[in-house]
Design an enzyme around this catalytic site. Structure first.
Site, PDB file in Angstrom:
ATOM      1  N   HIS A 187       0.975  -1.344  -0.067  1.00 57.38           N
ATOM      2  CA  HIS A 187      -0.030   0.363   0.133  1.00 57.38           C
ATOM      3  C   HIS A 187       0.840   1.251   0.154  1.00 57.38           C
ATOM      4  CE1 HIS A 187       0.705  -1.475   4.033  1.00 57.38           C
ATOM      5  NE2 HIS A 187       0.417  -0.208   4.474  1.00 57.38           N
ATOM      6  N   GLN A 188       0.223   1.969  -0.670  1.00 57.24           N
ATOM      7  CA  GLN A 188       1.311   3.534  -0.782  1.00 57.24           C
ATOM      8  C   GLN A 188       0.583   4.477   0.136  1.00 57.24           C
ATOM      9  OE1 GLN A 188       3.743   5.239  -3.716  1.00 57.24           O
ATOM     10  NE2 GLN A 188       1.982   6.093  -4.928  1.00 57.24           N
TER      11      GLN A 188
END
Ligand SMILES: [Zn+2]
Length: 158
Positions: free
Chosen positions: A116-117
């Site tokens: 996840h960013q």
């Protein structure tokens, strides 16, 4: 509220990003702090924020590493990241952003199994604020209020 707290536990058996990506009903999306889904990604409010408005962009597919992502997934994740920046600028006027991915627990990943960013809005002086508060957690009521506000701004035209 206990339900929301339960979702956030890192040791929780269910992957909260997969659950968020699957959620279709409006009330479940709200409970899981889902802002929107795109073809390949899901965008959620981080319940463990570094700053107010800290968002997460994740591929819908449960993949642990960046090198597992397909080109469409990579492109879509970056496009949703830009959409997050635009939305946050309109909604809460950050002065800057930190954007990045933590891979592996030693790098600070709270959920190593699903890449996840992070999009972290920043303001002058917020580092001091967070240092003072240390292990601060947003209360679920505040996360819900932010969800409501971001959805409202996102739905505005122009
Ligand atoms: Zn997952």
């Amino acid at each position: 509220m206990q339900y929301i707290r339960g979702l956030a536990k890192p040791e929780s058996e269910e992957c909260f990003l997969c659950a968020a990506a699957r959620a279709t009903a409006e009330d479940e999306r709200r409970a899981r702090l889902v802002l929107w889904t795109s073809e390949n990604s899901v965008v959620v409010i981080n319940l463990f924020p570094y700053t107010n408005g800290h968002l997460l962009i994740s591929p819908k597919a449960h993949k642990a590493d960046m090198e597992e992502l397909t080109e469409p997934e990579i492109l879509d994740m970056q496009q949703q990241t830009i959409a997050c920046v635009k939305l946050l600028k309109r909604a809460i006027s950050p002065q800057g952003f930190n954007i990045g991915i933590n891979l592996g627990r030693c790098a600070g990943a709270g959920l190593p199994g699903h890449v996840h960013q992070h999009v972290v809005p920043r303001w002058a002086g917020d580092v001091n604020f967070m240092t003072v508060l240390g292990d601060v957690r947003v209360v679920p009521e505040a996360a819900d209020k932010l969800w409501e506000e971001l959805m409202r701004v996102r739905n505005q035209t122009g």
